[in-house]
Design an enzyme around this catalytic site. Structure first.
Site, PDB file in Angstrom:
ATOM      1  N   GLY A  27       5.686   2.006  -0.474  1.00 22.99           N
ATOM      2  CA  GLY A  27       6.680   2.995  -0.895  1.00 22.99           C
ATOM      3  C   GLY A  27       7.779   3.180   0.131  1.00 22.99           C
ATOM      4  O   GLY A  27       7.943   2.365   1.032  1.00 22.99           O
ATOM      5  N   LEU A  29      10.859   2.866  -0.527  1.00 22.36           N
ATOM      6  CA  LEU A  29      11.446   1.547  -0.802  1.00 22.36           C
ATOM      7  C   LEU A  29      12.926   1.482  -0.418  1.00 22.36           C
ATOM      8  O   LEU A  29      13.644   2.469  -0.498  1.00 22.36           O
ATOM      9  CB  LEU A  29      11.264   1.206  -2.283  1.00 22.36           C
ATOM     10  CG  LEU A  29       9.815   1.198  -2.765  1.00 22.36           C
ATOM     11  CD1 LEU A  29       9.742   0.777  -4.242  1.00 22.36           C
ATOM     12  CD2 LEU A  29       8.920   0.290  -1.925  1.00 22.36           C
ATOM     13  N   HIS A  33      12.586  -4.267   0.046  1.00 22.42           N
ATOM     14  CA  HIS A  33      11.632  -4.289  -1.071  1.00 22.42           C
ATOM     15  C   HIS A  33      12.331  -4.754  -2.348  1.00 22.42           C
ATOM     16  O   HIS A  33      11.769  -5.542  -3.118  1.00 22.42           O
ATOM     17  CB  HIS A  33      11.052  -2.887  -1.305  1.00 22.42           C
ATOM     18  CG  HIS A  33      10.312  -2.308  -0.135  1.00 22.42           C
ATOM     19  ND1 HIS A  33      10.818  -1.281   0.618  1.00 22.42           N
ATOM     20  CD2 HIS A  33       9.105  -2.599   0.396  1.00 22.42           C
ATOM     21  CE1 HIS A  33       9.958  -0.955   1.569  1.00 22.42           C
ATOM     22  NE2 HIS A  33       8.900  -1.748   1.450  1.00 22.42           N
ATOM     23  N   GLN A  57      -4.949   0.732   7.207  1.00 22.44           N
ATOM     24  CA  GLN A  57      -4.164  -0.102   8.124  1.00 22.44           C
ATOM     25  C   GLN A  57      -3.444   0.720   9.190  1.00 22.44           C
ATOM     26  O   GLN A  57      -2.681   0.172   9.972  1.00 22.44           O
ATOM     27  CB  GLN A  57      -3.192  -1.002   7.357  1.00 22.44           C
ATOM     28  CG  GLN A  57      -2.041  -0.287   6.685  1.00 22.44           C
ATOM     29  CD  GLN A  57      -1.275  -1.230   5.761  1.00 22.44           C
ATOM     30  OE1 GLN A  57      -1.775  -1.657   4.729  1.00 22.44           O
ATOM     31  NE2 GLN A  57      -0.061  -1.574   6.161  1.00 22.44           N
ATOM     32  N   GLN A 144       9.239 -11.863   5.116  1.00 21.61           N
ATOM     33  CA  GLN A 144       9.165 -12.527   6.419  1.00 21.61           C
ATOM     34  C   GLN A 144       9.304 -11.497   7.546  1.00 21.61           C
ATOM     35  O   GLN A 144       8.936 -11.750   8.678  1.00 21.61           O
ATOM     36  CB  GLN A 144      10.256 -13.600   6.517  1.00 21.61           C
ATOM     37  CG  GLN A 144      10.344 -14.339   7.843  1.00 21.61           C
ATOM     38  CD  GLN A 144       9.092 -15.133   8.176  1.00 21.61           C
ATOM     39  OE1 GLN A 144       8.299 -15.483   7.299  1.00 21.61           O
ATOM     40  NE2 GLN A 144       8.890 -15.408   9.456  1.00 21.61           N
ATOM     41  N   VAL A 172      15.731  -8.838   4.987  1.00 22.16           N
ATOM     42  CA  VAL A 172      16.984  -8.169   4.610  1.00 22.16           C
ATOM     43  C   VAL A 172      17.350  -7.199   5.742  1.00 22.16           C
ATOM     44  O   VAL A 172      16.495  -6.447   6.221  1.00 22.16           O
ATOM     45  CB  VAL A 172      16.839  -7.414   3.277  1.00 22.16           C
ATOM     46  CG1 VAL A 172      18.116  -6.665   2.931  1.00 22.16           C
ATOM     47  CG2 VAL A 172      16.465  -8.391   2.167  1.00 22.16           C
ATOM     48  N   SER A 182      10.999   0.984   6.218  1.00 24.91           N
ATOM     49  CA  SER A 182      10.781   2.378   5.813  1.00 24.91           C
ATOM     50  C   SER A 182      10.802   3.290   7.032  1.00 24.91           C
ATOM     51  O   SER A 182      11.099   4.481   6.923  1.00 24.91           O
ATOM     52  CB  SER A 182       9.439   2.507   5.101  1.00 24.91           C
ATOM     53  OG  SER A 182       9.377   1.584   4.033  1.00 24.91           O
TER      54      SER A 182
HETATM   55  P1  AMP Z   1       5.818  -2.172   3.334  1.00 25.44           P
HETATM   56  O1  AMP Z   1       6.160  -1.212   2.270  1.00 25.44           O
HETATM   57  O2  AMP Z   1       6.495  -1.900   4.638  1.00 25.44           O
HETATM   58  O3  AMP Z   1       4.335  -2.433   3.458  1.00 25.44           O
HETATM   59  O4  AMP Z   1       6.446  -3.564   2.879  1.00 25.44           O
HETATM   60  C1  AMP Z   1       6.131  -4.135   1.623  1.00 25.44           C
HETATM   61  C2  AMP Z   1       6.661  -5.547   1.579  1.00 25.44           C
HETATM   62  O5  AMP Z   1       8.079  -5.534   1.754  1.00 25.44           O
HETATM   63  C3  AMP Z   1       6.099  -6.434   2.698  1.00 25.44           C
HETATM   64  O6  AMP Z   1       5.828  -7.727   2.175  1.00 25.44           O
HETATM   65  C4  AMP Z   1       7.214  -6.464   3.692  1.00 25.44           C
HETATM   66  O7  AMP Z   1       7.219  -7.626   4.512  1.00 25.44           O
HETATM   67  C5  AMP Z   1       8.423  -6.444   2.786  1.00 25.44           C
HETATM   68  N1  AMP Z   1       9.598  -5.973   3.522  1.00 25.44           N
HETATM   69  C6  AMP Z   1       9.730  -4.813   4.208  1.00 25.44           C
HETATM   70  N2  AMP Z   1      10.935  -4.751   4.806  1.00 25.44           N
HETATM   71  C7  AMP Z   1      11.588  -5.893   4.496  1.00 25.44           C
HETATM   72  C8  AMP Z   1      12.864  -6.438   4.831  1.00 25.44           C
HETATM   73  N3  AMP Z   1      13.718  -5.787   5.601  1.00 25.44           N
HETATM   74  N4  AMP Z   1      13.189  -7.652   4.327  1.00 25.44           N
HETATM   75  C9  AMP Z   1      12.314  -8.332   3.543  1.00 25.44           C
HETATM   76  N5  AMP Z   1      11.099  -7.881   3.189  1.00 25.44           N
HETATM   77  C10 AMP Z   1      10.731  -6.682   3.666  1.00 25.44           C
END
Ligand code: AMP
Length: 278
Positions: A27, A29, A33, A57, A144, A172, A182
């Site tokens: 979340g 987002l 995301h 985690q 990544q 991104v 986030s």
């Molecule tokens: P999270 O909500 O932080 O657990 O992220 C969920 C997914 O979004 C994970 O696969 C992250 O690697 C991806 N993600 C988070 N931030 C970015 C970003 N800036 N660019 C690309 N993918 C992202």
């Protein structure tokens, strides 16, 4: 777009779909995301996003309680990016009383972020394995940005014969290079300015590598110098084999340059791949 609150609802929704792309998230987002959701929507007939702040985690002194929760905005972003379903389980549904089973990927989870966040990847692999079993996706999309997480999950999918295609999407960034996260919303304006140094430090290493420097004894200090000038506490700055995460003396294979640092009390991570996969 359908909001699915229970495992039974997800299974019933899934049984009506042939091809599902799955984007697991915690979340809060943002565009990072959204890029994963858009990619999934372009490659699959249906796209399911999960929004679940996974308690296992987080370490005891980490930010679980204050992790941002913005469900209404998250649902709007999912829909705009092309999701057709969103799964919002609660903690008790994922970890019911008596829960005892864990998925552990040996060694890879002990390095880099795993060294400073003991147990973190055990929580990630366990929740993602559970979400894969619940959602049974055709493809699953990860960023990544969390390079070590993507590597560990790829290993898990291979080792446990999980029948899906794992897709890793580019990082991104904000206009000044800061990787979207986030956690960026915790930064005050002064910290936010300094946070751009993670990308700047990685760009300096990329530049040296492009100019022919291969020795990590030269590359690593260049990285650390820039970080030390701007961050409040460096967690790690490592140059490692992109597949095994073992430290390297020379950049002579696909290489992951990964950093983690505190700006104020916010822990930020970033990385770049050098070599064949660059
Ligand atoms: P999270 O909500 O932080 O657990 O992220 C969920 C997914 O979004 C994970 O696969 C992250 O690697 C991806 N993600 C988070 N931030 C970015 C970003 N800036 N660019 C690309 N993918 C992202």
């Amino acid at each position: 777009m359908k909001t699915l609150r229970t495992i039974e609802e997800v299974r019933a929704w899934r049984s009506g779909e042939n091809e599902v792309g799955f984007v697991p998230t915690m979340g809060a987002l943002h565009e990072g995301h959204a890029s994963l959701i858009r990619r999934s929507a372009s490659e699959n007939a249906a796209t399911l996003v999960s929004v679940f702040v996974n308690p296992t985690q987080f370490g005891p002194n980490e930010d679980l309680a204050k992790y941002p929760r913005t469900l209404d905005a998250d649902l709007a972003l999912c829909e705009a990016a092309g999701a057709t379903g969103v799964f919002t389980p609660d903690k008790e549904m994922i970890y019911p009383p008596g829960f005892r089973s864990w998925v552990i990927v040996d060694e890879l989870g002990d390095r880099l972020c795993g060294a400073s966040r003991p147990g973190h990847f055990k929580g990630v692999t366990t929740v993602v394995a559970k979400l894969f079993n619940i959602t049974n996706p055709t493809r699953a999309y990860f960023g990544q940005k969390d390079a070590q997480q993507a590597l560990i999950l790829r290993r898990m999918v291979i080792d446990l014969n999980i029948p899906l295609e794992l897709v890793v999407c580019p990082i991104v960034r904000e206009p000044d290079g800061l990787a979207m996260s986030s956690r960026n919303r915790y930064l005050n304006p002064e910290e936010r300015k300094r946070a751009a140094c993670l990308r700047k430090a990685l760009a300096e290493v990329e530049k040296l590598h492009k100019a022919g420097t291969r020795k990590t004894s030269i590359l690593r200090p260049a990285l650390v110098t820039i970080l030390d000038d701007h961050v409040d506490k460096l967690d790690y700055a490592e140059i490692v084999d992109a597949d095994t995460l073992e430290p390297l003396d020379e950049v002579d294979r696909p290489t992951l340059v990964a950093v983690a640092a505190f700006v104020g009390s916010t822990r930020l991570i970033d990385n770049v791949i050098l070599g064949l996969r660059a």
